[in-house]
Design an enzyme around this catalytic site. Structure first.
Site: not given
Ligand code: 3HC
Ligand code: NAI
Length: 703
Positions: A104, A124
């Site tokens: 976004e 999301e």
């Molecule tokens: N917020 C906070 N912490 C997050 C995060 C996020 N969005 N995404 C990842 N983290 C943290 C994880 O909890 C993890 O923490 P830890 O080491 O303490 O356990 C650390 O970052 C590393 O994450 P991964 O182990 O998942 O790392 P990978 O390299 O395997 O994957 C990734 C990376 C593909 C970016 C994966 O972390 C992921 O899919 N993250 C979530 C993405 C997501 O859902 N984004 C949308 C969020 S909601 C949003 O944006 C709302 C908006 O529309 C307003």
């Protein structure tokens, strides 16, 4: 400048660099830093701006840890207004994954370039929410309504080249230096006099959308979304994007985002997100525990599980040798793998070339000497302790020192298997779920002597092959199958007490399970449990007929489930639709009468409590015994191994939401009504219920 956002002038281009490890999540500090950087750049010598990220990825989304906490300005939508209104042309440079709020943010920029390896998506919905910073309004403007809906309701990311075809990315740049390429791109835009392209200015042609399109989309979605509100609200937001001006559409999105974020469904799904990551952490094992190198893998046994496991490794480019008992068995096993890949090709999800590459990584043998140099062996032979021990003795004799020897056993004692070798420190359980190439869960079973580096390696390998890992200690059935016993038992006893198969399955499916327990038994094959019971009876175990008499009678009548087109249900040979069968009802009535059970009306509420409370109770025992590390690990096992609804967070999270006092009191009530044999509250459940506590609070007290 803020700690997480820096700014430099490179010639006539202002470069804003975000550096907020590990994934550049949009924390308060980042939002504030980014907004200040764009504001400050308005008045300097730059002619255009580039937004680039340090570390392994572009912004991966909103900071999920901030959800549910008091908001801190600037909000993400407000910050994006600043970006979009920048008087200087703003280019987002994407590597890694631009997800959710990350995408976004890029969409609020005027242009987007990306590496070909980058992925973008709006995941999301997997957190029970919707894109809340303009995604529902901007993606339909760029990609069209249908493509935007598909992207947001699936939550699956797409590659940069695909995103470019959908107009979400303007330029795919194949380069080793993204920052330099983005600067060049920005310069070329300035030189060509490119306008400040704001996605909000694109008009959606409402006339091109067929009447009834949204109603039709909602209908199709309902089957897949199973009562999840977020996907329904995404459709409403896209409808608003079509019908309303941008700012009003954004207001609708904001309102629905807030509704979703506060919903119990989203709380549960966010719990699953963090639980999944927590589950890979082994208490007492430092994060930097050395891991062994896994370059070649062998699978012993090429049946249902062995074939699927071999595919998991070939799918990520790791060569696999499959060992079978005879040439014939080997050919059968390899044939099934070939068939599975061809089905994927036919569905258009893989091309012939990829299939060829994956098959080339899988070789077969009947000679143990061919396993001498592999780094990891996974045994998946018949579930028989003597055969398994014999296999491990042979592996001990041929495998190189340091090779990891894993068993996929469902129930056998991994310590006994380890002790059949002279290297129990290298033996571990790797319990996959069927179909192994599809199901996400990998239960990693830590035996008494399993070495720390073996556990760390298996956790890493599990992640590499796309599995979600959870650790279990040794017990009969480990976490998942042990808990399932009470669930299956109650499903059977509910039949005798008066419910029909269809009623039981509908209640479980209404709760959110992908498939009810009896339909699931039909799918797995009723003969599987039948044979297991026979084996246990042969060992002298006396089984309670109330827990299996109908299931056994069905097998004895040749009704093995879906494979014989009849089990608890009849199956339409063409459509495989399940149909109620009066013959089964008669069989149930006959057995209930034999056991002196007076059948009665059973409410759906009773069915749900009798199916799911035994899971919770067994989970509490598993925690007390230290079989699972934490309640959230149990949730992961159930969500990813047994299709427990993520929107309920897993059995232990669900129990906390219902309230442990209520669960405990229901168990006592069932004890009174149905007898104490299967209704004994676990001491931990009793203690926490009486203290007014929860599993989550208890977990915090455990080091
Ligand atoms: N917020 C906070 N912490 C997050 C995060 C996020 N969005 N995404 C990842 N983290 C943290 C994880 O909890 C993890 O923490 P830890 O080491 O303490 O356990 C650390 O970052 C590393 O994450 P991964 O182990 O998942 O790392 P990978 O390299 O395997 O994957 C990734 C990376 C593909 C970016 C994966 O972390 C992921 O899919 N993250 C979530 C993405 C997501 O859902 N984004 C949308 C969020 S909601 C949003 O944006 C709302 C908006 O529309 C307003
Ligand atoms: P299967 O019967 O489909 O396959 C077993 C294979 O092992 C057969 O092809 C057989 O020829 C081969 N085999 C037997 N003895 C052997 C030996 N000594 N050396 C080499 N190969 C040998 O069984 P399935 O279902 O694949 O199960 C295998 C293991 O996985 C069992 O321990 C089972 O409990 C476990 N498991 C099964 C699940 C399922 O849903 N089927 C799920 C999770 C685990």
């Amino acid at each position: 400048m803020s700690k997480v956002v820096s700014y430099e002038l490179v010639g006539n281009i202002g470069v804003i660099t975000v550096d907020n490890p590990p994934v550049n999540a949009l924390s308060h500090a980042l939002r504030e830093g980014l907004q200040s950087a764009v504001n400050a750049a308005q008045d300097d010598a730059s002619e255009a701006l580039v937004l680039v990220c340090a570390g392994r990825t572009f912004i991966a989304g909103a900071d999920i840890t901030e959800f549910g906490k008091p908001p801190q300005a600037p909000s993400l939508p407000d910050m994006l207004v600043t970006l979009e209104n920048s008087r200087k042309l703003l280019v987002a440079a994407i590597h890694g994954t631009a997800l959710g709020g990350g995408l976004e943010t890029a969409l609020a920029c005027h242009y987007r370039c990306a590496l070909p390896t980058a992925k973008v998506g709006l995941p999301e919905v997997k957190l029970g929410i919707l894109p809340g910073a303009g995604g529902t309004q901007r993606v339909p403007r760029l990609a069209g309504v249908k493509a935007a809906l598909d992207m947001m309701t699936s939550g699956n990311p797409i590659s940069a080249p695909q995103a470019s075809e959908m107009n979400i990315i303007d330029e795919v740049v194949d380069t080793q230096d993204l920052k330099a390429a983005a600067i060049e791109y920005a310069k070329s835009l300035v030189e060509s006099g490119a306008p400040l392209k704001r996605v909000r200015d694109i008009k959606i042609d409402a006339g091109s959308i067929e009447p009834g399109f949204f109603a039709g989309y909602r209908k199709k979605l309902a089957a897949r979304a199973r009562g999840q509100i977020a996907s329904d609200r995404i459709v409403s937001c896209v409808e608003a994007a079509v019908k309303l001006p941008m700012d009003e559409g954004l207001e609708v999105e904001r309102k629905m985002f807030m509704e979703c974020v506060q919903s119990p469904q989203s709380q549960a799904m966010r719990h699953v997100f963090f639980a999944e990551r927590e589950a890979t952490k082994i208490k007492g094992l430092p994060a930097d525990t050395p891991v062994r190198d896994i370059k070649r893998v062998a699978i012993v046994g090429g049946g249902t599980m062995g074939g699927g496991i071999a595919m998991c490794f070939a799918n990520v480019g790791i060569p696999v040798t499959m060992l079978e008992i005879s040439d014939e068995a080997l050919e059968r096993g390899l044939g099934i793998i070939r068939k599975n890949y061809s089905i994927t090709v036919k569905k258009g999800k893989m091309d012939e070339k990829e299939m060829g590459e994956r098959l080339a990584l899988i070789s077969g043998t009947t000679d143990y000497n061919d396993l001498a140099s592999v780094d990891l062996v996974i045994e998946a032979v018949f579930e028989n302790p003597d055969i398994k021990k014999e296999v491990f003795t042979k592996l001990d004799a041929v495998c190189k020192q340091g090779a990891i020897l894993a068993t996929n056993t469902s129930y056998q004692n991994v310590d006994d298997i380890a002790n059949a070798t002279k290297r129990p420190q290298d033996v571990v359980g790797m319990h996959f779920f069927s179909p192994a190439n599809v199901m996400k869960l990998l239960e990693v079973v830590r035996a008494e002597h399993t070495a720390d580096d073996v556990l760390a390696t298996v956790m890493k390998v599990g992640k590499k092959i796309g599995k979600v890992c959870a650790l279990s200690r040794v017990c009969y059935g480990f976490i998942g199958n042990r808990m399932l016993t009470g669930y299956g038992r109650q499903a059977h006893m509910l039949l005798l007490d008066g419910a029909t198969p269809a009623q039981i399955d509908a209640a479980a499916e209404g709760f959110g399970m992908a498939m009810g327990p009896l339909a699931m038994s039909d799918l797995a094959g009723l003969d599987v449990g039948y044979k297991a019971r026979q084996a246990r009876e042969a060992e002298g175990e006396v089984m309670d007929p109330a827990t299996h008499c109908v299931a056994s009678a069905l097998v004895e009548a040749g009704r093995l489930g879906q494979k014989s087109a009849a089990g608890y249900y009849k199956y339409d040979p063409q459509t495989r639709a399940r149909l109620e069968d009066p013959e089964v009802t008669a069989l149930i009535e006959e057995h209930a009468a034999k056991l002196g059970i007076k059948r009665r009306e059973i409410s759906d509420e009773e069915i749900v409590a009798r199916l799911f409370y035994p899971l919770i109770n067994e989970g509490a025992l598993i925690l007390e015994e230290g079989i699972a590390q934490r309640p959230s690990d149990i949730d992961i096992v159930y969500v990813y191994g047994y299709a427990f609804p993520a929107a309920k967070g897993g059995p232990m999270f669900f129990a906390d939401q219902v309230g442990l006092k209520s669960v405990y009191e229901s168990i006592l009530q069932f004890q009174k009504e149905l007898g104490p044999k299967y209704w004994q509250p676990a001491p931990l459940l009793e203690k926490l219920a009486k203290e007014g506590s929860s599993f989550a609070a208890w977990a915090k007290t455990q080091s």
